[in-house]
Design an enzyme around this catalytic site. Structure first.
Site, PDB file in Angstrom:
ATOM      1  N   ARG A   1      19.673   9.496 -46.037  1.00  0.00           N
ATOM      2  CA  ARG A   1      20.653   9.340 -44.956  1.00  0.00           C
ATOM      3  C   ARG A   1      19.925   9.164 -43.634  1.00  0.00           C
ATOM      4  O   ARG A   1      20.294   8.343 -42.799  1.00  0.00           O
ATOM      5  CB  ARG A   1      21.615  10.545 -44.900  1.00  0.00           C
ATOM      6  CG  ARG A   1      22.536  10.489 -43.691  1.00  0.00           C
ATOM      7  CD  ARG A   1      23.811  11.331 -43.744  1.00  0.00           C
ATOM      8  NE  ARG A   1      23.734  12.540 -44.531  1.00  0.00           N
ATOM      9  CZ  ARG A   1      23.067  13.649 -44.165  1.00  0.00           C
ATOM     10  NH1 ARG A   1      22.414  13.701 -43.015  1.00  0.00           N
ATOM     11  NH2 ARG A   1      23.062  14.704 -44.953  1.00  0.00           N
TER      12      ARG A   1
ATOM     13  N   TYR B   1      39.218  -6.887 -30.925  1.00  0.00           N
ATOM     14  CA  TYR B   1      39.441  -6.703 -32.351  1.00  0.00           C
ATOM     15  C   TYR B   1      40.425  -5.554 -32.570  1.00  0.00           C
ATOM     16  O   TYR B   1      40.249  -4.456 -32.022  1.00  0.00           O
ATOM     17  CB  TYR B   1      38.092  -6.407 -33.025  1.00  0.00           C
ATOM     18  CG  TYR B   1      38.227  -6.209 -34.507  1.00  0.00           C
ATOM     19  CD1 TYR B   1      38.585  -7.274 -35.335  1.00  0.00           C
ATOM     20  CD2 TYR B   1      38.038  -4.969 -35.083  1.00  0.00           C
ATOM     21  CE1 TYR B   1      38.743  -7.092 -36.690  1.00  0.00           C
ATOM     22  CE2 TYR B   1      38.181  -4.775 -36.446  1.00  0.00           C
ATOM     23  CZ  TYR B   1      38.539  -5.842 -37.246  1.00  0.00           C
ATOM     24  OH  TYR B   1      38.697  -5.648 -38.588  1.00  0.00           O
TER      25      TYR B   1
ATOM     26  N   ASP C   1      30.077  -6.076 -28.045  1.00  0.00           N
ATOM     27  CA  ASP C   1      30.315  -6.444 -29.438  1.00  0.00           C
ATOM     28  C   ASP C   1      29.904  -7.909 -29.572  1.00  0.00           C
ATOM     29  O   ASP C   1      30.574  -8.809 -29.067  1.00  0.00           O
ATOM     30  CB  ASP C   1      31.802  -6.241 -29.779  1.00  0.00           C
ATOM     31  CG  ASP C   1      32.105  -6.486 -31.254  1.00  0.00           C
ATOM     32  OD1 ASP C   1      31.437  -7.341 -31.863  1.00  0.00           O
ATOM     33  OD2 ASP C   1      33.030  -5.840 -31.790  1.00  0.00           O
TER      34      ASP C   1
ATOM     35  N   LYS D   1      30.446 -10.184 -40.835  1.00  0.00           N
ATOM     36  CA  LYS D   1      30.851 -11.529 -40.428  1.00  0.00           C
ATOM     37  C   LYS D   1      29.654 -12.489 -40.496  1.00  0.00           C
ATOM     38  O   LYS D   1      29.128 -12.707 -41.556  1.00  0.00           O
ATOM     39  CB  LYS D   1      31.483 -11.460 -39.039  1.00  0.00           C
ATOM     40  CG  LYS D   1      32.499 -10.308 -38.866  1.00  0.00           C
ATOM     41  CD  LYS D   1      33.734 -10.446 -39.744  1.00  0.00           C
ATOM     42  CE  LYS D   1      34.597  -9.179 -39.773  1.00  0.00           C
ATOM     43  NZ  LYS D   1      35.002  -8.684 -38.469  1.00  0.00           N
TER      44      LYS D   1
HETATM   45  C1  LIG Z   1      35.447  -7.321 -38.043  1.00  0.00           C
HETATM   46  C2  LIG Z   1      35.137  -6.875 -36.695  1.00  0.00           C
HETATM   47  C3  LIG Z   1      34.870  -5.527 -36.416  1.00  0.00           C
HETATM   48  C4  LIG Z   1      34.942  -4.459 -37.494  1.00  0.00           C
HETATM   49  O1  LIG Z   1      33.944  -4.613 -38.454  1.00  0.00           O
HETATM   50  P1  LIG Z   1      34.078  -4.220 -40.010  1.00  0.00           P
HETATM   51  O2  LIG Z   1      32.780  -4.642 -40.587  1.00  0.00           O
HETATM   52  O3  LIG Z   1      35.258  -4.962 -40.549  1.00  0.00           O
HETATM   53  O4  LIG Z   1      34.307  -2.752 -40.076  1.00  0.00           O
HETATM   54  C5  LIG Z   1      34.520  -5.185 -35.119  1.00  0.00           C
HETATM   55  N1  LIG Z   1      34.453  -6.103 -34.141  1.00  0.00           N
HETATM   56  C6  LIG Z   1      34.717  -7.410 -34.370  1.00  0.00           C
HETATM   57  C7  LIG Z   1      34.626  -8.395 -33.246  1.00  0.00           C
HETATM   58  C8  LIG Z   1      35.057  -7.845 -35.640  1.00  0.00           C
HETATM   59  O5  LIG Z   1      35.330  -9.130 -35.862  1.00  0.00           O
END
Ligand SMILES: *Cc1c(COP(=O)(O)O)cnc(C)c1O
Length: 390
Positions: free
Chosen positions: A47, A99, A171, A196
């Site tokens: 961990r 998001y 982000d 993504k």
């Molecule tokens: C999908 C997404 C998230 C969340 O991520 P997960 O991997 O689905 O938990 C956060 N920010 C953005 C911009 C996203 O597209």
């Protein structure tokens, strides 16, 4: 230092000295033998630190020009680790269009721990000035925003935040370090849903954090280990394998998305296309200044909301699904899918309404994607016209 394309392709390839394996092994172990009392190989318990994950974490830290990287079990887990930096009574300023899951975590979970957030257009310095309070601790920016593709000037906001003693968190899911590096523009923390573009194949769920500065990096390492939402060795390996082709994929995503966005801009059934690669985008100049290119997703608004249901039914090659950033093209209906947790008044105020579709353009041949969209548009128009004359 080599160019980013080279560094991406070589992730983990020179890290395994014993066999020289060009693909870094998956170390499927949670415990590590100590040579003797007071000695460690650097690995104790998985961990805290795990070999395959460490290669990934060092790679993302270097790609984002930060000091430390942390791999988490999802993008949301990464955001949870970051939000754990804050305490009861703290306040955050957050991009207005963001998001849906981030909004949900803040409003339905963090709020119960006394951490509050205000949502503003982070490109509006006056709005930031009027929103900041004595208990404000950070600004969280999504740029471009998902789904409306609004762009925030990272350098401008980060320098404002620094003067106020606030952290800047970006982000960077939609652009990836191949196209935009927020830490070089003054940000303190970068977060990714690596599910993504970084993973890129719609097959691994992961989140990444990169931090700048010793103290902040140590705090995050403590929280990452304490919370425990870490990425496993198999998924760390899958993510690195995806990241090796990031440069090629992003170039094709951008090429395809730009071609299709221009095509849709001319289409009589469409009211508006939201994509910062288009010259008429309100933040076209900022986007060009701070990033090397554009993401592969954009959104568009139909003139008639009744066309949405038949379009989603008639697309064949493009999947009606909820995600973005993979090699396969996906169409999402934000109002009912990704952004359903945001209250309708807020969604409508920013423009995420029932006429909006978000298109994550894959790396298929662009002509096939345009043909699929056009047949779906024609079928939808025919159904509506048929309905009207009946
Ligand atoms: C999908 C997404 C998230 C969340 O991520 P997960 O991997 O689905 O938990 C956060 N920010 C953005 C911009 C996203 O597209």
């Amino acid at each position: 230092m080599h160019n980013i394309e080279t560094r991406l392709a070589q992730i983990g390839s020179q890290e395994e000295p014993v066999t020289g394996a060009v693909s870094f092994p998956v170390y499927q172990a949670t415990a590590f033998r100590h040579p003797k009392l007071g000695q460690s190989t650097g690995f104790d318990y998985a961990r805290t630190k795990s070999p395959t994950r460490t290669v990934l974490e060092e790679a993302i830290a270097e790609l984002e020009a930060g000091d430390a990287g942390f791999a988490c079990s999802s993008g949301m887990a990464a955001l949870q680790v970051i939000f754990a930096l804050f305490s009861q009574g703290d306040h955050l300023i957050v991009s207005l269009d963001l998001y849906g899951g981030t909004y949900r975590l803040l409003e339905k979970v963090m709020s119960r721990f006394g951490i509050t957030a205000s949502y503003v257009d982070t490109n509006d310095l006056d709005a930031l000035e009027t929103t900041v309070r004595t208990n404000t601790k950070a600004v969280l920016i999504e740029t471009p925003t998902n789904p409306l593709m609004m762009v925030t000037d990272i350098e401008l906001v980060a320098s404002w935040a620094k003067k106020k003693g606030l952290l800047t968190i970006v982000d960077n899911t939609l652009l990836t370090p191949f196209l935009q590096r927020p830490i070089e523009l003054g940000a303190d923390i970068v977060i990714h849903s690596a599910t993504k573009y970084l993973g890129g194949h719609n097959d691994v769920l992961a989140g990444l954090i990169v931090s700048k500065g010793q103290e902040l990096s140590q705090q995050l390492a403590f929280l990452h280990n304490s919370i425990g939402a870490v990425l496993g060795p198999q998924d760390s390996w899958l993510l690195m394998r995806g990241m090796k082709t990031l440069a090629l994929r992003m170039e094709r995503h951008e090429y395809n998305a730009t071609r299709i966005a221009r095509h849709l801009q001319q289409h009589p059934m469409i009211a508006e296309v939201f994509y910062p690669a288009l010259e008429n985008h309100p933040q076209f100049a900022i986007q060009n200044k701070q990033s090397k290119g554009n993401t592969g997703i954009f959104s568009f608004k139909m003139k008639d909301a009744r066309t949405i249901e038949p379009i989603l039914r008639h697309i064949k090659l493009i999947a009606f699904a909820e995600s973005l950033g993979g090699v396969e093209s996906l169409m999402t209906y934000p109002a009912v899918q990704t952004h359903a947790d945001i209250p309708e008044e807020i969604r409508r105020a920013v423009g995420v309404d029932d006429r909006l579709l978000r298109f994550s353009v894959g790396i298929e041949h662009v002509d096939d994607l345009i043909a699929d969209l056009m047949q779906a548009f024609e079928a939808a128009a025919a159904e509506l016209n048929g309905g009207a004359s009946r």
